[in-house]
Design a protein around this motif. Structure first.
Motif, PDB file in Angstrom:
ATOM      1  N   THR A   1       0.765  -1.383  -0.364  1.00 32.13           N
ATOM      2  CA  THR A   1      -0.041  -0.106  -0.304  1.00 32.13           C
ATOM      3  C   THR A   1       0.915   1.350   0.262  1.00 32.13           C
ATOM      4  OG1 THR A   1      -2.392  -1.161   1.209  1.00 32.13           O
ATOM      5  CG2 THR A   1      -1.998   1.194   1.186  1.00 32.13           C
ATOM      6  N   ALA A   2       2.125   1.449   0.509  1.00 31.47           N
ATOM      7  CA  ALA A   2       2.246   2.657   0.880  1.00 31.47           C
ATOM      8  C   ALA A   2       3.329   2.204  -0.296  1.00 31.47           C
ATOM      9  CB  ALA A   2       3.934   2.027   2.210  1.00 31.47           C
ATOM     10  N   THR A   3       3.536   1.731  -0.918  1.00 30.75           N
ATOM     11  CA  THR A   3       4.561   1.754  -2.656  1.00 30.75           C
ATOM     12  C   THR A   3       3.451   2.700  -3.231  1.00 30.75           C
ATOM     13  OG1 THR A   3       3.465  -0.595  -3.454  1.00 30.75           O
ATOM     14  CG2 THR A   3       6.115  -0.392  -2.317  1.00 30.75           C
ATOM     15  N   PHE A   4       2.049   2.548  -3.524  1.00 30.22           N
ATOM     16  CA  PHE A   4       0.751   3.556  -4.285  1.00 30.22           C
ATOM     17  C   PHE A   4       0.691   4.474  -3.718  1.00 30.22           C
ATOM     18  CE2 PHE A   4       0.361  -0.813  -5.794  1.00 30.22           C
ATOM     19  CZ  PHE A   4       0.052  -0.770  -7.232  1.00 30.22           C
ATOM     20  N   ALA A   5       1.178   5.354  -2.691  1.00 27.97           N
ATOM     21  CA  ALA A   5       0.538   6.141  -1.912  1.00 27.97           C
ATOM     22  C   ALA A   5       0.695   7.650  -2.665  1.00 27.97           C
ATOM     23  CB  ALA A   5       1.395   6.347  -0.325  1.00 27.97           C
ATOM     24  N   GLN A   6       0.073   8.768  -2.795  1.00 26.37           N
ATOM     25  CA  GLN A   6       0.118   9.971  -3.513  1.00 26.37           C
ATOM     26  C   GLN A   6       1.804  10.609  -3.624  1.00 26.37           C
ATOM     27  OE1 GLN A   6      -3.475  11.842  -2.344  1.00 26.37           O
ATOM     28  NE2 GLN A   6      -2.241  14.147  -2.165  1.00 26.37           N
ATOM     29  N   LYS A   7       1.778  11.563  -4.399  1.00 24.51           N
ATOM     30  CA  LYS A   7       3.149  12.314  -3.625  1.00 24.51           C
ATOM     31  C   LYS A   7       2.839  13.718  -2.274  1.00 24.51           C
ATOM     32  CE  LYS A   7       6.342  15.321  -5.927  1.00 24.51           C
ATOM     33  NZ  LYS A   7       6.700  16.263  -7.419  1.00 24.51           N
ATOM     34  N   LYS A   8       3.968  13.296  -1.356  1.00 22.22           N
ATOM     35  CA  LYS A   8       4.277  13.644  -0.003  1.00 22.22           C
ATOM     36  C   LYS A   8       3.386  14.661  -0.117  1.00 22.22           C
ATOM     37  CE  LYS A   8       3.984  11.935   4.001  1.00 22.22           C
ATOM     38  NZ  LYS A   8       3.440  11.228   4.961  1.00 22.22           N
TER      39      LYS A   8
ATOM     40  N   ASP B   1       9.105  11.374 -11.072  1.00 20.42           N
ATOM     41  CA  ASP B   1       8.922  10.274 -11.112  1.00 20.42           C
ATOM     42  C   ASP B   1       9.866   9.517  -9.756  1.00 20.42           C
ATOM     43  OD1 ASP B   1      12.023   9.964 -11.682  1.00 20.42           O
ATOM     44  OD2 ASP B   1      12.352   9.411 -13.119  1.00 20.42           O
ATOM     45  N   LEU B   2      10.332  11.120  -8.887  1.00 24.51           N
ATOM     46  CA  LEU B   2      10.563  11.018  -7.803  1.00 24.51           C
ATOM     47  C   LEU B   2      11.836   9.643  -7.737  1.00 24.51           C
ATOM     48  CD1 LEU B   2       7.245   9.804  -5.910  1.00 24.51           C
ATOM     49  CD2 LEU B   2       8.387  11.728  -6.477  1.00 24.51           C
ATOM     50  N   THR B   3      13.050   9.316  -8.278  1.00 28.99           N
ATOM     51  CA  THR B   3      13.685   8.749  -7.975  1.00 28.99           C
ATOM     52  C   THR B   3      14.942   9.278  -9.417  1.00 28.99           C
ATOM     53  OG1 THR B   3      13.192   7.528  -9.787  1.00 28.99           O
ATOM     54  CG2 THR B   3      12.423   6.644  -8.098  1.00 28.99           C
ATOM     55  N   ASN B   4      14.947  10.224 -10.561  1.00 27.10           N
ATOM     56  CA  ASN B   4      16.039  10.359 -10.724  1.00 27.10           C
ATOM     57  C   ASN B   4      16.213  12.244 -11.523  1.00 27.10           C
ATOM     58  OD1 ASN B   4      17.784   7.766 -11.549  1.00 27.10           O
ATOM     59  ND2 ASN B   4      14.877   7.638 -12.246  1.00 27.10           N
ATOM     60  N   GLY B   5      16.917  12.527 -10.823  1.00 26.39           N
ATOM     61  CA  GLY B   5      17.180  13.731 -11.470  1.00 26.39           C
ATOM     62  C   GLY B   5      18.378  15.161 -11.557  1.00 26.39           C
TER      63      GLY B   5
ATOM     64  N   ALA C   1      30.619  -4.675 -23.166  1.00 25.06           N
ATOM     65  CA  ALA C   1      28.810  -4.401 -23.847  1.00 25.06           C
ATOM     66  C   ALA C   1      27.830  -4.808 -23.255  1.00 25.06           C
ATOM     67  CB  ALA C   1      28.696  -5.346 -25.384  1.00 25.06           C
ATOM     68  N   VAL C   2      27.387  -3.930 -22.431  1.00 28.75           N
ATOM     69  CA  VAL C   2      26.455  -3.493 -20.985  1.00 28.75           C
ATOM     70  C   VAL C   2      24.669  -2.925 -21.631  1.00 28.75           C
ATOM     71  CG1 VAL C   2      26.023  -3.151 -18.460  1.00 28.75           C
ATOM     72  CG2 VAL C   2      28.530  -3.529 -19.813  1.00 28.75           C
ATOM     73  N   VAL C   3      24.118  -3.959 -21.672  1.00 27.59           N
ATOM     74  CA  VAL C   3      22.540  -3.141 -22.109  1.00 27.59           C
ATOM     75  C   VAL C   3      22.065  -3.187 -20.546  1.00 27.59           C
ATOM     76  CG1 VAL C   3      20.567  -3.433 -22.866  1.00 27.59           C
ATOM     77  CG2 VAL C   3      22.951  -4.216 -24.162  1.00 27.59           C
ATOM     78  N   ALA C   4      21.121  -2.297 -20.272  1.00 23.75           N
ATOM     79  CA  ALA C   4      21.037  -2.228 -18.850  1.00 23.75           C
ATOM     80  C   ALA C   4      19.100  -1.841 -19.448  1.00 23.75           C
ATOM     81  CB  ALA C   4      21.356  -1.479 -18.371  1.00 23.75           C
ATOM     82  N   LEU C   5      17.526  -2.027 -18.887  1.00 26.79           N
ATOM     83  CA  LEU C   5      16.754  -1.900 -18.832  1.00 26.79           C
ATOM     84  C   LEU C   5      15.826  -1.910 -17.613  1.00 26.79           C
ATOM     85  CD1 LEU C   5      15.049  -0.429 -21.561  1.00 26.79           C
ATOM     86  CD2 LEU C   5      14.123  -3.242 -21.562  1.00 26.79           C
ATOM     87  N   GLN C   6      14.867  -0.503 -17.670  1.00 27.72           N
ATOM     88  CA  GLN C   6      14.762  -0.130 -16.225  1.00 27.72           C
ATOM     89  C   GLN C   6      13.247   0.728 -16.794  1.00 27.72           C
ATOM     90  OE1 GLN C   6      15.655   2.863 -13.122  1.00 27.72           O
ATOM     91  NE2 GLN C   6      16.782   1.421 -12.185  1.00 27.72           N
ATOM     92  N   ARG C   7      12.391  -0.172 -15.556  1.00 24.29           N
ATOM     93  CA  ARG C   7      10.725  -0.300 -16.021  1.00 24.29           C
ATOM     94  C   ARG C   7      10.478   0.433 -14.420  1.00 24.29           C
ATOM     95  NH1 ARG C   7       5.854   1.331 -18.538  1.00 24.29           N
ATOM     96  NH2 ARG C   7       4.377   1.213 -17.492  1.00 24.29           N
ATOM     97  N   LYS C   8       9.957   1.810 -14.836  1.00 26.24           N
ATOM     98  CA  LYS C   8       9.346   2.075 -13.049  1.00 26.24           C
ATOM     99  C   LYS C   8       8.033   1.433 -12.773  1.00 26.24           C
ATOM    100  CE  LYS C   8       7.195   6.053 -10.767  1.00 26.24           C
ATOM    101  NZ  LYS C   8       7.002   7.888 -10.821  1.00 26.24           N
ATOM    102  N   VAL C   9       8.107   1.285 -11.670  1.00 24.30           N
ATOM    103  CA  VAL C   9       6.873   0.337 -10.729  1.00 24.30           C
ATOM    104  C   VAL C   9       5.912   1.130  -9.460  1.00 24.30           C
ATOM    105  CG1 VAL C   9       6.459  -1.850 -12.191  1.00 24.30           C
ATOM    106  CG2 VAL C   9       7.270  -1.356  -9.853  1.00 24.30           C
ATOM    107  N   PHE C  10       4.882   1.431  -9.791  1.00 21.75           N
ATOM    108  CA  PHE C  10       4.285   1.936  -8.323  1.00 21.75           C
ATOM    109  C   PHE C  10       4.316   2.950  -8.003  1.00 21.75           C
ATOM    110  CE2 PHE C  10       4.531  -3.002  -6.984  1.00 21.75           C
ATOM    111  CZ  PHE C  10       3.675  -3.332  -7.804  1.00 21.75           C
ATOM    112  N   ALA C  11       4.865   3.452  -7.419  1.00 25.83           N
ATOM    113  CA  ALA C  11       5.031   5.026  -7.113  1.00 25.83           C
ATOM    114  C   ALA C  11       6.745   5.336  -6.928  1.00 25.83           C
ATOM    115  CB  ALA C  11       5.086   5.492  -5.111  1.00 25.83           C
TER     116      ALA C  11
ATOM    117  N   ALA D   1       6.130   5.234  -1.320  1.00 24.77           N
ATOM    118  CA  ALA D   1       6.416   6.698  -1.098  1.00 24.77           C
ATOM    119  C   ALA D   1       7.182   7.496  -0.538  1.00 24.77           C
ATOM    120  CB  ALA D   1       4.619   7.083  -1.585  1.00 24.77           C
ATOM    121  N   ASN D   2       6.782   6.753   0.829  1.00 23.96           N
ATOM    122  CA  ASN D   2       7.321   8.027   1.698  1.00 23.96           C
ATOM    123  C   ASN D   2       8.813   8.039   2.392  1.00 23.96           C
ATOM    124  OD1 ASN D   2       6.814   5.549   2.792  1.00 23.96           O
ATOM    125  ND2 ASN D   2       5.295   6.740   4.483  1.00 23.96           N
TER     126      ASN D   2
END
Length: 720
Positions: free
Chosen positions: A13-20, A121-125, A372-382, A422-423
């Motif tokens: 549930t915490a992972t889905f909480a809205q932006k604090k 996205d609350l993770t990268n900046g 050679a390196v390949v990285a792929l990342q998909r955001k899920v939840f908050a 989210a928190n």
């Protein structure tokens, strides 16, 4: 099983909480009159913008507004984001800084910075700021908390100091950052540290157990209209260098090497970047600070080379600190890189991608190799994400008879889930890795998990690793791989008592246990560590601790790491030890830190370790530091005690915020070496530098020169 369902439901549930901090919104408007970046807040344009003020205290307490008044204004035009920060001084005429060095130590300087979550996205900046004396600070943020200050790009700021305030004014090109043009919302927060009253604050409130840059607590930057694309964004960064080196042990003639090469940065769009490098030269990168190594396994040194740094978290943060399938320092250290290609960034708000390919040169018996390196990342939840990583190391023109000391190939593939509520109270990850190597099949998997809980006064973690005996990451960092298959568990728990005191903010215990089992589930290592921490109001920190250790050696080992007699494999060793750590307040010009350790050691021996660092600054131009690490080891099977000494004086002179001179000396009798390194850097225009680097290595006993080198390097950042 059912007893854990409420906990799992709460985390989910915490992972889905809205932006604090959704309520904290700054509405930015396009300029209607010109701005001059001069650190003076009298431009007409600033009179028509919203003001962010009434900052909230983070430390020492997070229950009130800041005593240090701060006001921030923002505006933009078609090419730049403009920021004005007015930092009023609680104590007139005073400020605390170490020097004018770029990317300074955050906790030791009065400073202001802004964090930009350009995809919200609350993770990268990105982060931009300055110290009260005008030293630049810039970095790229990953995982919502970690700022990589080795990232470097073009932007401009001016800082002015007055009796009652210091003012920071900045111009950040949209071409410097990555964003989606159609977005009308970014995440944003402003952070202020004032050491004269020992207070850290932020515009959007952040709990004291988290960093002020935590994107989970960022406010909202609302644009008055969608931003246009950054437009054509191609940068060429050529370099020329010349080096002269001489090996005085072999007495060969001096080796003079002119060199030319360069990098290119091409924005494929506003959020995806292509980096190219041809014949890169990293001679200006500061040498590693040496450490006394009394461990059975390899020490970790961070990546500093610019080519590998943008969006580095996509590659480098995969796995765990001691279980990394990819570690970029495996590429090109000691072997020339012919070329490299690197694409990284955002595909959209939820998808990130990183692709890296580099080619090293054939040298001696070592064949040319491709990485050679390949990285792929998909955001899920908050704020969580799922990632995929593939790593391939290939020896080109491989001949088993000629190159038998090297592998033909090594490949790794991995998937992981990164949890961040989210928190940010709940964090963790789960990774599954598999390697592919010639002659190593079966038991080539690695699985690792961790779950962390962090509230203001209580925190705990459970971490577990299972690594197969044939798991092999030749381009990674897996120091424990020498165990040839193991399980590791590392639980820890801590508590803080917050007190109303003139000297203390909080204090409390920490308990941590680390256990290793071999492939037969036999315990081979156990360290139990109990500490008591003290956090002082003046930002000093202290700790007392005690520990018990058990080690069963899996291979012969010299516990002094000096080439002496080795203890046999299979031997068992038990000991107890205790120690102290203390770091003084950073607000005084004279600073110090010390740690002690005394107790048992391998083979019923004893070890005494004393470390200290003394610093003095002549702010803002000169910062000095003197470090000593002393060990005396007594083990019955050696006739005499072994004394290990590592001494490291250092001086940083910053003539201006674009002219730096750093010199340090390292004496290490464990490595039988004295190293002198001095580096002059002139940033003659944004992101363009002249470097002069001089290095000497000596034999300690007579100071005879081993080798000597001097490098001259010029780089120029050209926007096409």
């Amino acid at each position: 099983m059912y007893r854990f369902l409420p906990l799992l439901l709460f985390v989910f549930t915490a992972t889905f909480a809205q932006k604090k901090n959704e309520a904290f919104q700054y509405h930015i408007k396009e300029l209607n009159s010109p701005l001059k970046i001069d650190g003076i807040e009298d431009d007409e344009a600033w009179q028509h913008t919203q003001t962010a003020k009434d900052f909230f205290m983070i430390t020492p307490m997070d229950t009130s507004q800041s005593r240090a008044k701060t006001e921030v204004k923002l505006a933009y035009d078609k090419n730049h984001l403009y920021i004005l920060a007015i930092n009023y001084k609680p104590v007139k005429g005073s400020f605390v800084v170490e020097s004018l060095k770029r990317d300074f130590n955050f906790g030791a300087n009065d400073n202001f910075f802004v964090v930009l979550d350009t995809f919200e996205d609350l993770t990268n900046g990105f982060s931009f700021g300055a110290s009260a004396a005008g030293a630049y600070w810039d970095g790229q943020e990953a995982d919502g908390t970690f700022i990589n200050l080795n990232w470097d790009n073009k932007w401009h700021c001016v800082t002015k100091n007055y009796e009652d305030r210091w003012v920071w004014e900045a111009s950040i090109p949209f071409k410097t950052i990555r964003y989606r043009p159609e977005n009308t919302r970014w995440g944003i927060n402003f952070s202020r540290l004032d050491l004269t009253i020992n207070e850290k604050s932020a515009w959007a409130p952040v709990p004291r157990q988290f960093q002020s840059a935590n994107l989970g607590y960022a406010g909202v930057l609302v644009w008055d209209k969608p931003l246009p694309p950054a437009g054509k964004n191609i940068s060429l960064i050529p370099y020329v260098s010349s080096s002269v080196s001489k090996n005085h042990i072999t007495d060969n003639p001096a080796d003079w090497r002119p060199n030319i090469g360069g990098d290119a940065k091409i924005a494929l769009n506003s959020s995806l970047n292509l980096d190219l490098t041809v014949n890169p030269d990293f001679s200006q990168v500061e040498v590693d600070v040496q450490q006394t190594n009394l461990d059975r396994f390899e020490l970790f040194f961070p990546e500093r080379r610019q080519f590998f740094l943008e969006n580095a978290d996509l590659f480098a943060s995969f796995g765990f600190a001691s279980l990394r399938p990819f570690f970029s320092r495996r590429i090109g250290l000691g072997v020339p890189i012919d070329f490299g290609v690197r694409m990284s960034g955002k595909l959209d708000k939820n998808w990130r991608i990183g692709v890296l390919d580099t080619q090293t040169r054939k040298q001696g018996d070592l064949p040319a190799q491709n990485f050679a390196v390949v990285a792929l990342q998909r955001k899920v939840f908050a704020r969580s994400n799922v990632g995929l990583l593939m790593v391939n190391k290939e020896s080109l023109g491989y001949d088993e008879q000629i190159h038998k000391s090297f592998s033909q190939y090594n490949r790794n593939i991995g998937m992981e889930y990164n949890l961040a509520s989210a928190n940010n109270v709940w964090t963790g990850k789960a990774s599954v890795l598999k390697s592919f190597s010639p002659h190593l099949t079966g038991n080539d998997f690695a699985v690792a998990t961790s779950l962390n809980f962090n509230k203001a006064n209580v925190f705990w973690q459970w971490r577990h690793e299972i690594v197969g005996e044939n798991y092999n990451a030749e381009v990674g960092y897996v120091p424990n791989a020498a165990r040839r298959g193991y399980q590791m568990a590392m639980p820890n728990v801590g508590y803080l008592f917050f007190v109303n005191s003139k000297t203390l903010i909080s204090h409390g215990p920490l308990l941590q246990t680390t256990l290793f089992w071999n492939k037969s589930n036999h315990l081979t290592d156990n360290e139990t560590f109990l500490a008591y921490n003290f956090n002082f109001r003046n930002r000093a920190i202290g700790m007392i601790w005690a520990a018990t250790n058990y080690v069963q050696l899996l291979a012969p080992f010299d516990p002094t790491n000096t080439g002496r007699e080795r203890l046999p494999a299979g031997s068992n060793h038990y000991w107890k030890s205790w120690g102290t750590d203390f770091t003084s307040s950073p607000r005084t010009k004279f600073t110090y830190a010390f740690s002690t350790r005394y107790g048992g050691f391998y083979a019923n021996g004893t070890r005494l370790n004393l470390r200290t660092t003394l610093g003095y600054r002549f702010q803002p131009y000169v910062a000095t530091k003197f470090s000593v690490d002393y060990n005396i080891i007594k083990v019955p099977y050696l006739q005499k005690p072994v004394e290990l000494l590592l001494v490291g004086p250092r001086i940083d002179v910053t003539f201006r915020n674009n002219l730096f001179w750093t010199t340090f000396l390292q004496y290490n009798n464990q490595a039988d070496n004295v190293n002198l390194n001095t580096r002059l850097q002139w940033r003659y225009q944004p992101a363009s530098d002249l470097f002069i680097v001089y290095t000497d290595n000596y034999l300690p006993e007579n100071l005879r020169v081993k080798n000597r080198a001097i490098v001259l390097k010029l780089t120029y950042w050209w926007n096409v």
